[in-house]
Enzyme design. Structure first.
Site, PDB file in Angstrom:
ATOM      1  N   GLY A  39       0.830  -1.208   0.000  1.00 41.10           N
ATOM      2  CA  GLY A  39       0.000   0.000   0.000  1.00 41.10           C
ATOM      3  C   GLY A  39       0.858   1.249   0.000  1.00 41.10           C
ATOM      4  N   GLU A 223       8.835  -8.150 -19.679  1.00 40.16           N
ATOM      5  CA  GLU A 223       7.971  -8.209 -20.881  1.00 40.16           C
ATOM      6  C   GLU A 223       6.888  -7.131 -20.885  1.00 40.16           C
ATOM      7  OE1 GLU A 223       8.195 -10.098 -23.521  1.00 40.16           O
ATOM      8  OE2 GLU A 223       8.898 -12.103 -22.995  1.00 40.16           O
ATOM      9  N   GLY A 252       6.350  -3.962  -9.243  1.00 42.29           N
ATOM     10  CA  GLY A 252       4.903  -4.007  -9.425  1.00 42.29           C
ATOM     11  C   GLY A 252       4.211  -2.852  -8.705  1.00 42.29           C
ATOM     12  N   ASP A 253       4.700  -2.498  -7.519  1.00 41.39           N
ATOM     13  CA  ASP A 253       4.088  -1.394  -6.768  1.00 41.39           C
ATOM     14  C   ASP A 253       4.390  -0.050  -7.426  1.00 41.39           C
ATOM     15  OD1 ASP A 253       3.038  -3.144  -4.908  1.00 41.39           O
ATOM     16  OD2 ASP A 253       4.780  -3.015  -3.589  1.00 41.39           O
TER      17      ASP A 253
HETATM   18  P1  ADP Z   1       6.046  -7.675  -9.456  1.00 42.42           P
HETATM   19  O1  ADP Z   1       7.048  -6.680  -8.985  1.00 42.42           O
HETATM   20  O2  ADP Z   1       4.733  -7.566  -8.763  1.00 42.42           O
HETATM   21  O3  ADP Z   1       6.552  -9.079  -9.532  1.00 42.42           O
HETATM   22  P2  ADP Z   1       6.457  -7.481 -12.330  1.00 42.42           P
HETATM   23  O4  ADP Z   1       7.688  -8.255 -12.154  1.00 42.42           O
HETATM   24  O5  ADP Z   1       5.452  -7.970 -13.317  1.00 42.42           O
HETATM   25  O6  ADP Z   1       5.664  -7.256 -10.961  1.00 42.42           O
HETATM   26  O7  ADP Z   1       6.867  -5.985 -12.710  1.00 42.42           O
HETATM   27  C1  ADP Z   1       5.942  -4.935 -12.790  1.00 42.42           C
HETATM   28  C2  ADP Z   1       6.335  -3.995 -13.889  1.00 42.42           C
HETATM   29  O8  ADP Z   1       7.651  -3.505 -13.638  1.00 42.42           O
HETATM   30  C3  ADP Z   1       6.385  -4.615 -15.267  1.00 42.42           C
HETATM   31  O9  ADP Z   1       5.115  -4.582 -15.896  1.00 42.42           O
HETATM   32  C4  ADP Z   1       7.400  -3.716 -15.973  1.00 42.42           C
HETATM   33  O10 ADP Z   1       6.774  -2.522 -16.377  1.00 42.42           O
HETATM   34  C5  ADP Z   1       8.380  -3.377 -14.844  1.00 42.42           C
HETATM   35  N1  ADP Z   1       9.532  -4.308 -14.811  1.00 42.42           N
HETATM   36  C6  ADP Z   1       9.714  -5.346 -13.970  1.00 42.42           C
HETATM   37  N2  ADP Z   1      10.867  -5.994 -14.231  1.00 42.42           N
HETATM   38  C7  ADP Z   1      11.438  -5.342 -15.268  1.00 42.42           C
HETATM   39  C8  ADP Z   1      12.650  -5.510 -16.028  1.00 42.42           C
HETATM   40  N3  ADP Z   1      13.521  -6.499 -15.756  1.00 42.42           N
HETATM   41  N4  ADP Z   1      12.889  -4.626 -17.029  1.00 42.42           N
HETATM   42  C9  ADP Z   1      12.041  -3.622 -17.318  1.00 42.42           C
HETATM   43  N5  ADP Z   1      10.891  -3.429 -16.651  1.00 42.42           N
HETATM   44  C10 ADP Z   1      10.592  -4.265 -15.630  1.00 42.42           C
END
Ligand code: ADP
Length: 306
Positions: A39, A223, A252-253
């Site tokens: 949050g 991706e 993600g946050d």
């Molecule tokens: P979480 O942190 O919840 O696991 P993700 O890994 O899907 O979520 O990452 C959230 C967002 O952060 C992705 O949609 C992307 O925009 C960005 N992101 C995460 N990892 C990378 C990376 N290695 N390179 C570029 N952008 C990233």
């Protein structure tokens, strides 16, 4: 304005050469305290982009709680509804990370679980006047649901991040979500599908949308993300730029906080453009260490993101 009804956690991080076995004591080489909790992380990112923000949360009446409230203030977040309780300690995440980056984590949600519907009632005016309200699942589901209902009935756009995910999510979370945003792991837990590619994420998004949310977004790390909405019923993959990732914790946050900022302050941007920009902001956050400490400020970002 953006209102977040959600968690604050103090991260207690020890760096070690390897993870300890049961009953074993080992020495680490570094310790630090960080500010976390989904949050507050999302709220901090939205605030750093220039959103007027308010955090509805509960911490302990202890030194971690005092420090956390100070951290929110430092980020220009309104703490009028950041409650402190004697009845539980501030939420903590005790984290051990080895040299390979593997970790073991214990979360004690503590005071976060005492945030209740009475607390929300006191914040009702602030919630009803917001443009966007975000919530997650690090507080009790009853409180999150009530927050979503309050926002929904006042025409406030709801952004729901079902994290950490549960397989048997109350169906009302879907119907009360204007925007439902999850990552691959959460999409898998919620749908029972394997989610590793944009094609998988599209299938998961279709299934989730069928449960009643207006817009579904599944984030895919490097991706980018996949989205599906009422106006764009065919899933769309929004890739992100290639960057050198140093620490992806809290990406993600950062993404969710950025998206809330765009939904509140650039409501006329096409969704795809909002997601492209949110990808760019989260991509900045993975290029330096830490969670909130890696979140960019408006002044450090290219002008074309605003
Ligand atoms: P979480 O942190 O919840 O696991 P993700 O890994 O899907 O979520 O990452 C959230 C967002 O952060 C992705 O949609 C992307 O925009 C960005 N992101 C995460 N990892 C990378 C990376 N290695 N390179 C570029 N952008 C990233």
């Amino acid at each position: 304005a953006v209102v977040v009804v959600g968690s604050c956690m103090t991260d207690l991080v020890s760096l070690t050469s390897r993870l300890p076995k049961t009953g074993e004591t080992i020495h680490g080489h570094k310790f630090f305290i960080g500010f976390g909790g989904k949050g507050a992380n999302q709220c901090v990112q939205a605030a750093r982009l220039g959103a007027k923000t308010s955090m509805v949360c509960k911490v302990g009446k202890d030194s971690f709680g005092n420090d956390y409230i100070e951290n929110l203030k430092q980020n220009d977040i309104s703490t009028e509804f950041a409650y402190q309780t004697q009845d539980a300690a501030t939420g903590t995440a005790s984290i051990i990370v080895n040299n390979e980056g593997q970790n073991i984590i214990v979360i004690v949600a503590g005071a976060n679980l005492l945030l209740n519907t009475e607390d929300l009632k006191k914040a009702a005016r602030t919630i009803s006047r917001a443009k966007v309200m975000i919530c997650q699942l690090e507080i009790t589901p009853e409180t999150s649901l009530e927050a979503l209902m309050m926002a929904h009935s006042n025409g406030v756009k709801t952004l729901f991040n079902p994290a950490p995910a549960v397989a048997d999510l109350d169906p009302r979370f879907y119907t009360l979500s204007d925007v439902f945003c999850c990552n691959e792991t959460e999409a898998e837990i919620l749908t029972g599908l394997k989610v590793h590619s944009p094609a998988d994420a599209s299938r998961a998004a279709q299934l989730l949308k069928g449960r009643g949310c207006r817009v579904v977004i599944v984030t895919l790390g490097a991706e980018g993300c996949v989205t599906l909405s009422e106006t764009e019923p065919t899933p769309k993959h929004i890739p992100t730029e290639k960057v050198k990732a140093v620490d992806t914790t809290g990406a993600g946050d950062s993404f969710v906080g950025a998206l809330a900022f765009y939904l509140a302050y650039y409501p006329n941007l096409p969704l795809e453009e909002m997601l492209k920009r949110s990808n760019s902001i989260a991509a900045v956050s993975v290029q330096s260490a830490g969670t909130q400490s890696s979140y960019p400020y408006k002044k450090d970002l290219p002008l074309d993101l605003f």
